[in-house]
Design a protein around this motif. Structure first.
Motif, mmCIF file in Angstrom:
data_model
loop_
_atom_site.group_PDB
_atom_site.id
_atom_site.type_symbol
_atom_site.label_atom_id
_atom_site.label_comp_id
_atom_site.label_asym_id
_atom_site.label_seq_id
_atom_site.Cartn_x
_atom_site.Cartn_y
_atom_site.Cartn_z
ATOM 1 N N GLN A 157 5.800 2.737 -14.272
ATOM 2 C CA GLN A 157 7.723 3.073 -15.152
ATOM 3 C C GLN A 157 8.959 3.903 -15.133
ATOM 4 N N ILE A 158 8.694 4.121 -14.008
ATOM 5 C CA ILE A 158 9.950 5.061 -13.548
ATOM 6 C C ILE A 158 10.311 3.930 -12.769
ATOM 7 N N ASN B 279 10.226 14.036 -12.774
ATOM 8 C CA ASN B 279 8.439 13.629 -12.391
ATOM 9 C C ASN B 279 7.887 14.280 -13.714
ATOM 10 N N GLN C 245 6.426 12.265 -0.386
ATOM 11 C CA GLN C 245 8.309 12.145 0.835
ATOM 12 C C GLN C 245 9.237 12.311 0.815
ATOM 13 N N SER D 260 -3.975 6.725 0.089
ATOM 14 C CA SER D 260 -2.984 6.754 0.826
ATOM 15 C C SER D 260 -3.334 6.977 2.974
ATOM 16 N N ASN E 182 -3.606 6.486 6.092
ATOM 17 C CA ASN E 182 -2.661 6.827 7.173
ATOM 18 C C ASN E 182 -3.278 7.030 8.251
ATOM 19 N N GLY F 264 -1.468 10.769 -10.546
ATOM 20 C CA GLY F 264 -0.898 10.243 -8.541
ATOM 21 C C GLY F 264 -2.105 9.975 -7.847
ATOM 22 N N GLU G 273 1.494 2.092 -8.904
ATOM 23 C CA GLU G 273 2.333 3.912 -8.806
ATOM 24 C C GLU G 273 3.954 3.674 -9.207
ATOM 25 N N GLY G 274 3.759 4.267 -10.322
ATOM 26 C CA GLY G 274 5.528 4.354 -10.495
ATOM 27 C C GLY G 274 6.018 3.043 -11.351
ATOM 28 N N SER H 86 0.901 -1.279 -0.348
ATOM 29 C CA SER H 86 0.040 -0.082 0.086
ATOM 30 C C SER H 86 1.057 1.121 0.117
ATOM 31 N N ILE H 87 1.640 1.564 1.283
ATOM 32 C CA ILE H 87 2.262 2.711 1.134
ATOM 33 C C ILE H 87 3.528 3.150 0.636
ATOM 34 N N PRO H 88 3.707 3.392 -0.002
ATOM 35 C CA PRO H 88 5.139 3.979 -0.180
ATOM 36 C C PRO H 88 6.443 4.594 0.642
ATOM 37 N N GLU I 246 1.616 10.616 -11.708
ATOM 38 C CA GLU I 246 2.027 9.776 -11.382
ATOM 39 C C GLU I 246 3.406 9.568 -10.244
ATOM 40 N N GLY I 247 2.670 9.356 -9.000
ATOM 41 C CA GLY I 247 3.718 9.305 -8.154
ATOM 42 C C GLY I 247 4.536 10.429 -7.528
ATOM 43 N N THR I 248 3.359 11.441 -7.036
ATOM 44 C CA THR I 248 3.719 12.784 -6.727
ATOM 45 C C THR I 248 3.409 12.652 -5.125
ATOM 46 N N GLN I 249 2.534 11.325 -4.862
ATOM 47 C CA GLN I 249 3.214 11.188 -2.412
ATOM 48 C C GLN I 249 4.542 10.138 -2.451
ATOM 49 N N ILE I 250 5.146 9.958 -3.493
ATOM 50 C CA ILE I 250 6.692 9.131 -3.419
ATOM 51 C C ILE I 250 7.369 10.589 -3.429
ATOM 52 N N GLY J 276 -3.668 7.564 -5.878
ATOM 53 C CA GLY J 276 -2.815 7.051 -4.627
ATOM 54 C C GLY J 276 -2.073 7.510 -3.387
ATOM 55 N N LEU K 170 -2.742 0.499 -10.329
ATOM 56 C CA LEU K 170 -2.255 2.745 -10.392
ATOM 57 C C LEU K 170 -1.294 3.058 -11.120
#
Lengths: 306, 306
Positions: free
Chosen positions: A44-45, B22, B48, B79, B83, B72, A41-42, A15-17, B41-45, B75, A71
């Motif tokens: 492709q990166i 990104n 952080q 999250s 949380n 993103g 999610e992510g 779930s949470i990265p 995509e990947g904004t939550q990462i 996701g 996602l």
């Protein structure tokens, strides 16, 4: 030559990265076939980061519709499109995934420049869903909070490897050599018989890989996983959260190891770790106490299936 | 104390995430208010990674429904839920975004533990969409291949800063001090008048930020952007792709700079760079030849709005 058969972990968090772990995604490679299993999610990166030849992927398998397992899909499909992909792509996944994709492409007014096929997986019965040269993919039902399937990638057949010295010694006809590769004996017109076992190394054990994430502890999985070379099984929690594992339909490391042991698999690869655990060394201890050949999956690592 | 007003760039690539860039997302902070603009995509990462206090975000603004600007979002919302968030969240975005979100939460059987409100933006007219203490947010229409809005974050008012020495010298009543902060003169019951300009520093210039991505070169934007302190304007291409910019409804760096110059903004922050450019130094040269105060946005950097 024995075809490469391996899995590269792109993400293994639950779930949470956090702790540098991305959501679930992995690439299983059998020779020239690349299979993407789950696409958090992510993805492709991550594919770029770990230098996976992502354009080679022609089949994507999605286990279930919790966001941390799919996602990244629309972003990957869009980037394929922007990169000028024309090669067909097939997605195997649960009912609803097609609606999720088409809803987004409808609003973004996206016309893909490559054929995209969606094949709905069956959450009730095991099915062969893909046959390729040398390998096939089977889905099987798992117990989670949503309809979920696991996936197995199975080597179908492998040519026998010939013993060069023996061939040079006996010099059998060319047709015999072809027969040996297929694992067959050969009789010439003159009545002379050549036995495959004299000219080829022993029958290879067919290799196999299984992906089980997400699932509650379920002994009903054992028949599907019997004698697999490598089993990836979710290991969201440690013993301290056994009750929570049950409530949330996840597994502990110990439970994953019990399944591995019962199914007599070669190795167990643990993943889908809860964000509550940074250091996983104790989790590995718990798994190993049930099944010695347990490994903690690491993002970016490639594991040989042998 | 002057409230902090700044923007942190979480992503600034156009479509395909390469060169360590990104997809679009940025956080505008005004004192204790955090506004997330776009959520690729990947904004939550990224939140952080760059240590943004993401739980403080209560308002999210989505410009349009190309995937690199919103993928993103689900996701991040998930999250927040995992949380244990209970604080309400409001999303401002184009028609269709609500369907995209609810379709996915329906299939994943997600019940959010916090109130989520969706407010549809108007792609035809400029509107005040949010008022907070000290600051307001305005959307305005842009020309792109899909319905798209830009966003402005405007300081509404700022307390006058008092001149300590003058206060100590004249010792005016406490009510007068309150009036000075509000920018007003004060007359006491006894008829004595205190002029705010004797006791407070000059009226502060109100600060402002505008986000324009994605958009074709459009002089119609100038009235919306007049005298902004900082303008983030997409700069997908360089001069060599001017035709392509027009066809795809994007802008070149030079065109972004022309808009900045016409609107007499303080500074221009360039972003949404095409994956074809790794080194952006020549792009900056092209922008600066039109508007000297041009900056290439860098992922992870925070820019003061002053």
């Amino acid at each position: 030559m024995i075809p490469d058969f391996e899995v590269t972990i792109l993400g293994n968090t639950s779930s949470i990265p956090v702790h540098g772990r991305n959501p679930t995604a992995q690439v299983v490679r059998y020779h020239k076939d690349y299979f993407l299993i789950d696409c958090g999610e992510g993805t492709q990166i991550q594919l770029q980061r770990f230098k996976v030849k992502s354009s080679r992927i022609e089949n994507i398998f999605i286990s279930h519709l919790h966001g941390d397992h799919y996602l990244g899909l629309v972003g990957l499909l869009s980037s394929y499109n922007l990169n000028g992909r024309t090669k067909p792509l097939t997605i195997f996944g649960p009912k609803g995934l097609d609606e999720i994709i088409t809803t987004q492409f409808r609003w973004s007014n996206t016309r893909l420049g490559y054929p995209l096929e969606f094949i709905q997986t069956n959450p009730h019965h095991s099915e062969v869903i893909l046959e390729k040269q040398g390998v096939k993919v089977i889905s099987f039902p798992m117990k989670h909070r949503l309809p979920t399937t696991g996936f197995k990638v199975l080597e179908k057949e492998r040519k026998r490897r010939l013993i060069k010295e023996k061939l040079e010694e006996a010099n059998p006809p060319i047709e015999a050599i072809k027969a040996f590769r297929e694992g067959k004996d050969y009789s010439s017109d003159s009545g002379k018989t050549y036995l495959v076992d004299d000219f080829a190394y022993p029958e290879p054990k067919l290799r196999s890989y299984a992906f089980c994430s997400d699932t509650i502890y379920d002994e009903g999985l054992v028949p599907y996983l019997q004698d697999m070379s490598l089993l990836y099984h979710e290991s969201t929690f440690m013993d301290d959260q056994q009750e929570r594992a049950k409530i949330t339909y996840h597994s502990t490391a110990r439970e994953a190891a019990k399944i591995a042991k019962m199914a007599n698999v070669g190795e167990l690869l643990l993943g889908h770790f809860s964000s509550r655990y940074n250091d996983l060394s104790e989790m590995l201890v718990e798994a190993k106490s049930e099944f010695e050949k347990s490994i903690l999956s690491e993002q970016g690592q490639t594991y040989s299936i042998s």
